[in-house]
Scaffold this motif. Structure first.
Motif, PDB file in Angstrom:
ATOM      1  N   MET A 112      89.533  91.988 -60.510  1.00  0.00           N
ATOM      2  CA  MET A 112      90.105  90.649 -60.660  1.00  0.00           C
ATOM      3  C   MET A 112      91.555  90.320 -60.125  1.00  0.00           C
ATOM      4  O   MET A 112      92.161  91.240 -60.943  1.00  0.00           O
ATOM      5  CB  MET A 112      89.871  89.997 -62.376  1.00  0.00           C
ATOM      6  N   CYS A 113      91.846  89.383 -59.435  1.00  0.00           N
ATOM      7  CA  CYS A 113      92.916  89.100 -59.061  1.00  0.00           C
ATOM      8  C   CYS A 113      93.975  88.304 -60.250  1.00  0.00           C
ATOM      9  O   CYS A 113      93.313  87.497 -60.715  1.00  0.00           O
ATOM     10  CB  CYS A 113      93.141  88.205 -57.723  1.00  0.00           C
ATOM     11  N   LYS A 114      94.952  88.894 -60.459  1.00  0.00           N
ATOM     12  CA  LYS A 114      95.575  88.433 -61.764  1.00  0.00           C
ATOM     13  C   LYS A 114      96.305  87.073 -61.323  1.00  0.00           C
ATOM     14  O   LYS A 114      96.722  86.381 -62.246  1.00  0.00           O
ATOM     15  CB  LYS A 114      96.654  89.372 -62.408  1.00  0.00           C
ATOM     16  N   VAL A 115      96.391  86.665 -60.113  1.00  0.00           N
ATOM     17  CA  VAL A 115      96.970  85.608 -59.569  1.00  0.00           C
ATOM     18  C   VAL A 115      95.946  84.456 -59.617  1.00  0.00           C
ATOM     19  O   VAL A 115      96.057  83.358 -60.343  1.00  0.00           O
ATOM     20  CB  VAL A 115      97.506  85.611 -58.397  1.00  0.00           C
ATOM     21  N   CYS A 116      94.794  84.697 -59.178  1.00  0.00           N
ATOM     22  CA  CYS A 116      93.678  83.473 -58.684  1.00  0.00           C
ATOM     23  C   CYS A 116      92.605  83.800 -59.637  1.00  0.00           C
ATOM     24  O   CYS A 116      91.435  82.958 -59.644  1.00  0.00           O
ATOM     25  CB  CYS A 116      93.575  83.229 -57.361  1.00  0.00           C
ATOM     26  N   HIS A 117      92.381  85.146 -60.153  1.00  0.00           N
ATOM     27  CA  HIS A 117      91.138  85.370 -61.075  1.00  0.00           C
ATOM     28  C   HIS A 117      90.089  85.500 -60.260  1.00  0.00           C
ATOM     29  O   HIS A 117      88.830  85.290 -60.778  1.00  0.00           O
ATOM     30  CB  HIS A 117      90.928  84.595 -62.393  1.00  0.00           C
ATOM     31  N   VAL A 157      95.102  94.245 -53.049  1.00  0.00           N
ATOM     32  CA  VAL A 157      95.403  93.018 -52.066  1.00  0.00           C
ATOM     33  C   VAL A 157      94.182  91.951 -52.544  1.00  0.00           C
ATOM     34  O   VAL A 157      92.921  92.348 -52.305  1.00  0.00           O
ATOM     35  CB  VAL A 157      95.540  93.481 -50.775  1.00  0.00           C
ATOM     36  N   CYS A 158      94.630  90.555 -52.430  1.00  0.00           N
ATOM     37  CA  CYS A 158      93.375  89.530 -52.730  1.00  0.00           C
ATOM     38  C   CYS A 158      93.315  88.947 -51.476  1.00  0.00           C
ATOM     39  O   CYS A 158      94.202  88.369 -50.760  1.00  0.00           O
ATOM     40  CB  CYS A 158      94.190  88.685 -53.957  1.00  0.00           C
ATOM     41  N   GLU A 159      91.888  88.812 -51.217  1.00  0.00           N
ATOM     42  CA  GLU A 159      91.676  88.340 -49.834  1.00  0.00           C
ATOM     43  C   GLU A 159      91.514  86.772 -50.148  1.00  0.00           C
ATOM     44  O   GLU A 159      91.438  86.081 -49.159  1.00  0.00           O
ATOM     45  CB  GLU A 159      90.314  88.721 -49.559  1.00  0.00           C
ATOM     46  N   ALA A 160      91.389  86.419 -51.372  1.00  0.00           N
ATOM     47  CA  ALA A 160      91.146  84.728 -51.727  1.00  0.00           C
ATOM     48  C   ALA A 160      92.527  84.144 -51.607  1.00  0.00           C
ATOM     49  O   ALA A 160      92.758  83.239 -51.029  1.00  0.00           O
ATOM     50  CB  ALA A 160      90.340  84.625 -52.997  1.00  0.00           C
ATOM     51  N   CYS A 161      93.579  84.666 -52.233  1.00  0.00           N
ATOM     52  CA  CYS A 161      94.773  84.024 -52.444  1.00  0.00           C
ATOM     53  C   CYS A 161      96.059  84.764 -51.661  1.00  0.00           C
ATOM     54  O   CYS A 161      97.184  83.876 -51.559  1.00  0.00           O
ATOM     55  CB  CYS A 161      95.245  83.541 -53.893  1.00  0.00           C
ATOM     56  N   GLY A 162      95.888  86.032 -51.340  1.00  0.00           N
ATOM     57  CA  GLY A 162      97.058  86.615 -50.415  1.00  0.00           C
ATOM     58  C   GLY A 162      97.823  87.459 -51.402  1.00  0.00           C
ATOM     59  O   GLY A 162      98.621  87.936 -50.953  1.00  0.00           O
ATOM     60  N   ALA A 163      97.653  87.354 -52.606  1.00  0.00           N
ATOM     61  CA  ALA A 163      98.344  88.007 -53.601  1.00  0.00           C
ATOM     62  C   ALA A 163      98.343  89.478 -53.422  1.00  0.00           C
ATOM     63  O   ALA A 163      97.380  90.069 -52.762  1.00  0.00           O
ATOM     64  CB  ALA A 163      98.120  87.518 -55.039  1.00  0.00           C
ATOM     65  N   ARG A 164      99.316  90.302 -53.774  1.00  0.00           N
ATOM     66  CA  ARG A 164      99.413  91.541 -53.477  1.00  0.00           C
ATOM     67  C   ARG A 164     100.626  92.301 -54.660  1.00  0.00           C
ATOM     68  O   ARG A 164     101.460  91.623 -54.883  1.00  0.00           O
ATOM     69  CB  ARG A 164     100.325  92.060 -52.142  1.00  0.00           C
TER      70      ARG A 164
HETATM   71 ZN    ZN Z   1      94.144  86.002 -55.977  1.00  0.00          ZN
END
Ligand code: ZN
Length: 135
Positions: free
Chosen positions: A100-105, A121-128
């Protein structure tokens, strides 16, 4: 047009990814005992669902549970007797930390392993962001 076809039509117009995200659930382990060993029979299916390499998930799981294990034919056999609740909880922790991305979950992430570092690397929100390397 009746209600069902309206519903189907609405569904067809949703982008596919929205629907799959909404349905994301951590799969439950199917567990049975073989003597003094615990077998997770759907191990590879769980890893597929989480979109993670079974080797990575196995390493994490074995370290978390504190035992040895071997993978064969889509299953993993753990040395010792463990409850499904123990196993599900370890898998859940893995998902929290490594899926789970900790930015956008959202679960639409990839793990990038370099020599000594692991990055999500989150493909939904671009967080790394860096995560602890599983070794
Ligand atoms: Zn994300």
């Amino acid at each position: 047009m009746d209600y069902d076809s309206l519903l189907n039509r609405g569904k067809a117009e949703l982008p596919e990814s929205v629907e799959s995200k909404a349905r994301f659930e951590v799969p439950a382990a199917r567990v049975h005992l073989e003597g003094k060993k615990t077998v997770i029979t759907n191990f590879d299916d769980i890893c597929d669902r989480l979109n993670r390499d079974p080797d990575t998930v196995a390493k994490y799981l074995l370290r978390e549970i504190g035992t040895a294990g071997a993978r064969t034919d889509g299953r993993i056999t753990l040395t010792g007797i463990f409850s499904p609740a123990q196993i599900d909880s370890a898998i859940r922790q893995f998902v929290e930390a490594y899926v789970m991305c900790k930015v956008c979950h959202l679960p639409d992430t990839k793990l990038i392993k370099e020599k000594r570092a692991t990055t999500i690397v989150c493909e939904a929100c671009g967080a790394r962001y860096p995560v602890k390397t599983i070794s």
